[in-house]
Structures are given as C-alpha cells and as structure tokens.
Design a protein around this motif. Sequence first.
Motif, short mmCIF file in Angstrom:
data_model
loop_
_atom_site.label_atom_id
_atom_site.label_comp_id
_atom_site.label_asym_id
_atom_site.label_seq_id
_atom_site.Cartn_x
_atom_site.Cartn_y
_atom_site.Cartn_z
N ASP A 36 -12.15 -45.45 -8.25
CA ASP A 36 -11.69 -45.90 -6.93
C ASP A 36 -12.84 -46.25 -5.99
OD1 ASP A 36 -8.91 -45.80 -7.37
OD2 ASP A 36 -8.90 -43.64 -7.08
N LYS A 37 -13.89 -46.81 -6.54
CA LYS A 37 -15.03 -47.22 -5.70
C LYS A 37 -14.87 -48.68 -5.34
CE LYS A 37 -18.33 -43.77 -7.31
NZ LYS A 37 -19.62 -43.50 -7.97
N TYR A 38 -14.71 -48.93 -4.04
CA TYR A 38 -14.54 -50.29 -3.56
C TYR A 38 -15.88 -51.00 -3.40
CZ TYR A 38 -9.57 -49.49 -2.81
OH TYR A 38 -8.25 -49.23 -3.02
N ARG A 39 -15.83 -52.24 -2.97
CA ARG A 39 -17.01 -53.08 -2.89
C ARG A 39 -18.13 -52.46 -2.05
NH1 ARG A 39 -17.22 -58.73 -3.91
NH2 ARG A 39 -19.23 -59.58 -3.32
N ASP A 40 -17.75 -51.72 -0.98
CA ASP A 40 -18.77 -51.15 -0.11
C ASP A 40 -19.58 -50.05 -0.79
OD1 ASP A 40 -16.68 -49.36 -0.23
OD2 ASP A 40 -16.73 -48.84 1.89
N ARG A 41 -19.15 -49.63 -1.99
CA ARG A 41 -19.90 -48.63 -2.75
C ARG A 41 -20.46 -49.23 -4.05
NH1 ARG A 41 -16.02 -43.59 -3.41
NH2 ARG A 41 -17.96 -42.59 -4.12
N SER A 42 -20.51 -50.55 -4.09
CA SER A 42 -21.01 -51.23 -5.28
C SER A 42 -22.51 -51.50 -5.15
CB SER A 42 -20.27 -52.54 -5.51
OG SER A 42 -20.53 -53.45 -4.45
N TYR A 43 -23.09 -51.94 -6.25
CA TYR A 43 -24.52 -52.26 -6.31
C TYR A 43 -24.68 -53.74 -6.65
CZ TYR A 43 -24.86 -47.17 -6.79
OH TYR A 43 -24.73 -45.81 -6.59
N GLY A 44 -25.72 -54.37 -6.06
CA GLY A 44 -25.96 -55.76 -6.36
C GLY A 44 -25.07 -56.69 -5.55
N HIS A 45 -25.09 -57.96 -5.93
CA HIS A 45 -24.27 -58.97 -5.26
C HIS A 45 -23.97 -60.09 -6.23
CE1 HIS A 45 -28.28 -60.81 -4.74
NE2 HIS A 45 -28.64 -59.63 -4.26
N GLY A 46 -22.98 -60.90 -5.86
CA GLY A 46 -22.43 -61.91 -6.76
C GLY A 46 -20.96 -61.62 -6.97
N ASP A 47 -20.18 -62.66 -7.21
CA ASP A 47 -18.73 -62.49 -7.31
C ASP A 47 -18.15 -62.77 -8.70
OD1 ASP A 47 -17.97 -61.66 -4.70
OD2 ASP A 47 -18.33 -63.68 -3.96
N LEU A 48 -18.88 -63.48 -9.54
CA LEU A 48 -18.26 -63.99 -10.77
C LEU A 48 -18.28 -63.00 -11.93
CD1 LEU A 48 -19.42 -67.72 -10.69
CD2 LEU A 48 -17.30 -66.69 -9.88
N VAL A 49 -19.26 -62.13 -11.99
CA VAL A 49 -19.30 -61.09 -13.03
C VAL A 49 -19.41 -59.73 -12.34
CG1 VAL A 49 -20.46 -60.19 -15.07
CG2 VAL A 49 -20.36 -62.65 -14.69
#
Length: 214
Positions: free
Chosen positions: A74-87
């Motif tokens: 349940d980790k949303y985008r604000d807890r993600s690493y890196g950037h980019g949308d396609l992979v």
Amino acid sequence: MMKRIVKLLIASMLVVSGGAAGTTAMAAPTKQPRPGLYKSTAAPVGMPFSLPEGLELEEPIHGYSSEDPFKCDDKYRDRSYGHGDLVQLCLILQNTTSKPITLTLPPGLMFISQSTKTQNGILVQKIAIEVPAGERFFAPVLMYCANGPRQPSATEDNYHLGPIIQYADFQELFRALADRDISRQEAGDIQVMVNYLQEGKALLPRHRDALDKM
C-alpha cells in the motif's frame, strides 16, 4: 553491322554495371539496435549489478501501480523512488542482517521484462533505498521505458534485474541529470530524450537546453 552489334552490347553492359554500382554506393548500412533497447528483443549488455551482502531481492519483480498499490504494501507514489511513468515496479527486499542496509541503484541499471511485448525499464539517476534490519521491505521504483514500440508495464508483468548499460551517449545524459530534483513534467521531457538515445539518435540542442534548465 557486326561492329554496331558489339558496340550496343558493350553499352548495355556498361549501363547495367553502372546501375549496380550506383545502387551499391547509395545504399546506407543498416544500423543494428543495441541489445535490449528500442526494437531489440535481445538481453541488454552491460556491467553486472550485485546486491550488498545480507540483502536479497525477490524475483520475479512485479509491476507496480501508483494508483492502486495494494500489491506493494500500500505504498503510494509519494513513497516511491525514482521518476518516470512508463515502467513502474515493486522491489521486495529482504534484509537478513541485524543492521539497516542502504541499497544504491546506479543510473543505467536496467530491469528486463519477461515479455517482449512489455518495455524494459532503465534508471537515469542514482536511487538510494534504506532497508531496515531484518525486514521484508517493499520499494516502489519508477523508471523510464527503454523500448518505445512496446507496452508500458502493468501489475501483472514480471521482471528481473539486468545489467548497467555503459553507452557513452547515455552516460552523458546521466551526468547531466546527476543530483537534480526532477518534477513529473520534467520526467516526461527526459523520456523523450531516452527515446532518442534508444533509437541511436543524438540529443538535439533543444534537449540540451531543457537539461540545463532542470
């Protein structure tokens, strides 16, 4: 009469020969795609990447959805690493030690799709993930597409860890992006640049101007 026939035959042979030579001279060599990039279905080529001692990565690596991340703790985008949308992938890391371990993922590191219909992923900036001691840790990682003609990743897609590509033109892009904060809008511009490089094209002056302003 015989001399005239001989001259016509010689002239015909010269025309045919000249046409063949002209065709050969005009034909440009076909540039082969780099392994794992753009239309290539071969495995990417580069330096092997290994995890720090005491850290394990569960494979296959599954696709991640930043809108519905229930499969990634349940980790949303604000807890993600890196950037980019396609992979977008969910790395599940197991720290088998009694101390935290920082996993550093370098630019150029690729993640290989198990399906040739789905895009391979590539990082363009360094990512640092701290994995707590003794924990099974979920890390959503966003990255860029390395194969424009293929489909973006989805939660049902499976990946495995690939090598670190070493191509000079990609290295130039990585150096330009080092230590910069990238917005989601700028990530779209970076994907366009990655598309150019994966096709074997050089970056244009407008791309370099955009990099300078990031």
